[in-house]
Design an enzyme around this catalytic site. Structure first.
Site, PDB file in Angstrom:
ATOM      1  N   TRP A 102       0.808  -1.220   0.000  1.00  0.00           N
ATOM      2  CA  TRP A 102       0.000   0.000   0.000  1.00  0.00           C
ATOM      3  C   TRP A 102       0.840   1.267   0.000  1.00  0.00           C
ATOM      4  O   TRP A 102       0.545   2.221  -0.717  1.00  0.00           O
ATOM      5  CB  TRP A 102      -1.008   0.009   1.148  1.00  0.00           C
ATOM      6  CG  TRP A 102      -2.157  -0.908   0.852  1.00  0.00           C
ATOM      7  CD1 TRP A 102      -2.520  -2.038   1.558  1.00  0.00           C
ATOM      8  CD2 TRP A 102      -3.096  -0.816  -0.235  1.00  0.00           C
ATOM      9  NE1 TRP A 102      -3.610  -2.633   0.961  1.00  0.00           N
ATOM     10  CE2 TRP A 102      -3.984  -1.913  -0.129  1.00  0.00           C
ATOM     11  CE3 TRP A 102      -3.268   0.072  -1.296  1.00  0.00           C
ATOM     12  CZ2 TRP A 102      -5.027  -2.130  -1.042  1.00  0.00           C
ATOM     13  CZ3 TRP A 102      -4.303  -0.142  -2.205  1.00  0.00           C
ATOM     14  CH2 TRP A 102      -5.167  -1.231  -2.069  1.00  0.00           C
ATOM     15  N   ASP A 174      -1.411   6.622   6.218  1.00  0.00           N
ATOM     16  CA  ASP A 174      -2.532   5.853   5.668  1.00  0.00           C
ATOM     17  C   ASP A 174      -2.920   4.818   6.726  1.00  0.00           C
ATOM     18  O   ASP A 174      -2.337   3.741   6.810  1.00  0.00           O
ATOM     19  CB  ASP A 174      -2.104   5.173   4.358  1.00  0.00           C
ATOM     20  CG  ASP A 174      -3.175   4.213   3.841  1.00  0.00           C
ATOM     21  OD1 ASP A 174      -4.255   4.113   4.459  1.00  0.00           O
ATOM     22  OD2 ASP A 174      -2.923   3.551   2.808  1.00  0.00           O
ATOM     23  N   LYS A 198     -12.626  -1.241   6.470  1.00  0.00           N
ATOM     24  CA  LYS A 198     -11.880  -2.144   7.338  1.00  0.00           C
ATOM     25  C   LYS A 198     -12.464  -2.095   8.751  1.00  0.00           C
ATOM     26  O   LYS A 198     -13.055  -3.040   9.213  1.00  0.00           O
ATOM     27  CB  LYS A 198     -10.395  -1.783   7.368  1.00  0.00           C
ATOM     28  CG  LYS A 198      -9.560  -2.262   6.181  1.00  0.00           C
ATOM     29  CD  LYS A 198      -9.910  -1.648   4.868  1.00  0.00           C
ATOM     30  CE  LYS A 198      -9.355  -2.309   3.651  1.00  0.00           C
ATOM     31  NZ  LYS A 198      -8.118  -1.781   3.143  1.00  0.00           N
TER      32      LYS A 198
HETATM   33  C1  LIG Z   1      -7.652  -1.143   1.839  1.00  0.00           C
HETATM   34  C2  LIG Z   1      -6.501  -0.250   1.844  1.00  0.00           C
HETATM   35  C3  LIG Z   1      -6.334   0.751   0.868  1.00  0.00           C
HETATM   36  C4  LIG Z   1      -7.262   0.895  -0.324  1.00  0.00           C
HETATM   37  O1  LIG Z   1      -8.439   1.485   0.019  1.00  0.00           O
HETATM   38  P1  LIG Z   1      -9.508   1.896  -1.110  1.00  0.00           P
HETATM   39  O2  LIG Z   1     -10.628   2.455  -0.308  1.00  0.00           O
HETATM   40  O3  LIG Z   1      -9.867   0.660  -1.864  1.00  0.00           O
HETATM   41  O4  LIG Z   1      -8.860   2.910  -1.987  1.00  0.00           O
HETATM   42  C5  LIG Z   1      -5.249   1.592   0.976  1.00  0.00           C
HETATM   43  N1  LIG Z   1      -4.374   1.490   1.991  1.00  0.00           N
HETATM   44  C6  LIG Z   1      -4.492   0.539   2.947  1.00  0.00           C
HETATM   45  C7  LIG Z   1      -3.507   0.483   4.051  1.00  0.00           C
HETATM   46  C8  LIG Z   1      -5.553  -0.350   2.895  1.00  0.00           C
HETATM   47  O5  LIG Z   1      -5.669  -1.292   3.855  1.00  0.00           O
END
Ligand SMILES: *Cc1c(COP(=O)(O)O)cnc(C)c1O
Length: 362
Positions: A102, A174, A198
């Site tokens: 990510w 993030d 999540k």
């Molecule tokens: C799931 C996830 C993403 C992607 O999220 P989207 O909403 O599909 O853009 C980005 N970073 C992390 C750490 C994630 O777990």
């Protein structure tokens, strides 16, 4: 019907109480005779609810007054663009920490707007265990710049528990797969963002917590739906927000409060992760290749010693109601995501299944 536990990494399991509440009031929200999905985002009843949701979020995470809480579109990947677009005028060459899938994807997006200083921090120990270089050893640039990193790599199951201590740098995190799972000190960050699917609710809404000092009112080139200043001014209603996801996230936040808040959830999350990793460590049949210090509390990655049994494992697990255990195609193997909504009983059921599977095939 058998009890199903969903170990999917996202969209992930939601608390049963929340789903029941949605079902109960779906056709008649707050007894006004309308569904939440057909109410104007500008109506008093909806805007009043968003004020409560923001307050619940602020209470849970202890968000200081000098931070905005924004409810955005576009998921975490949208923020991969929004962050450089909003911050770049003042900070020309940001540091981007690469710890896995990510954070690397955030780098690819940032490269459309700037030349980030890329710092690779994923390491392999002498015993072939993955870990992340200590924050103090990150080779940050000497520019006054922002630092982007991902505290929990959802695919690799690699988590950074350290918090930034470095002055003169704006940290952007993030937090998609770790926000609300443990206590964090918001003051240590310039921006924290997380997609909902999540730990927060159904997919659609994206939380951005941003220090007010970072807003740039003069920058005209930012697409309006990603412009933090504009979103703050319009209370995240520059255009039609994802009303249902916003409302549902609000129910999840209330549920978290009822559970005793972040410290209680953290305690439970520690316990769930501990028993699962402990079990994996006691057997040779299952393996996890992350150093103890960086094992993710939310995403437990493991694989079978006999790789060809992986598909059978997934099939047999599903038969007894254990869903979503397939690892991401990029890394393969197995993954049990055990976010807040996963009860201890779900993890215990998984361990029991793993034991039986090992007895049969080990
Ligand atoms: C799931 C996830 C993403 C992607 O999220 P989207 O909403 O599909 O853009 C980005 N970073 C992390 C750490 C994630 O777990």
């Amino acid at each position: 019907m058998i009890k199903v536990y969903n170990f999917s990494a996202g969209p992930a399991m939601l608390p049963g109480d929340v789903l029941e509440k949605i079902k109960k009031e779906f056709l008649n929200w707050k007894k006004i005779g309308l569904s939440i999905t057909e109410i104007s985002h500008r109506s008093d009843i909806f805007t009043k609810n968003t004020i409560i949701i923001e307050q619940d979020l602020r209470d849970l995470l202890n968000v200081p007054k000098d931070y905005h809480v924004l409810f955005c579109h576009g998921g975490a990947r949208g923020q991969f663009s929004a962050v450089p677009m909003n911050l770049l005028t003042d900070f020309p060459k940001p540091d981007y920490i690469n710890s896995g899938f990510w954070s690397y994807n955030a780098i690819l997006e940032a490269q459309k707007y700037c030349k980030p200083n890329i710092i690779n921090v994923q390491k392999l120990s002498s015993s072939k265990k993955k870990y992340v270089e200590n924050m103090n050893n990150w080779k940050l640039s000497s520019f006054y710049t922002y630092v982007h990193y991902c505290p929990n790599e959802t695919l690799e199951g690699l988590e950074i528990f350290e918090e930034p201590q470095i002055k003169n740098k704006v940290f952007v995190g993030d937090f998609s797969s770790t926000l609300f799972s443990r206590k964090i000190d918001i003051k240590k960050y310039g921006i924290i963002y997380a997609c909902a699917q999540k730990n927060i609710g159904p997919a659609g809404i994206t939380i951005v917590i941003v220090n007010k000092n970072l807003l740039n009112n003069k920058k005209k080139s930012i697409p309006s739906i990603f412009n933090y200043s504009l979103l703050a001014q319009t209370k995240s209603m520059f255009n039609t927000p994802t009303t249902f996801s916003w409302y549902a996230a609000g129910l999840v936040l209330k549920w978290m409060k009822k559970k005793g808040g972040i410290s209680k959830l953290e305690e439970l999350n520690k316990k769930k992760a501990k028993i699962l990793y402990q079990y994996i460590d006691t057997t040779d049949f299952y393996k996890n290749s992350i150093k103890h210090s960086h094992r993710s509390r939310m995403n437990v990655i493991f694989h079978l010693k006999i790789k060809k049994l992986t598909d059978l494992f997934i099939k047999e697990a599903q038969k007894i109601g254990l869903w979503g255990l397939k690892g991401h195609s990029v890394v393969g193997g197995l993954r049990a995501s055990i976010y807040n909504a996963m009860p201890l009983k779900g993890v215990e059921t998984l361990i029991r299944f793993m034991r039986i599977f090992e007895k049969k095939f080990g």
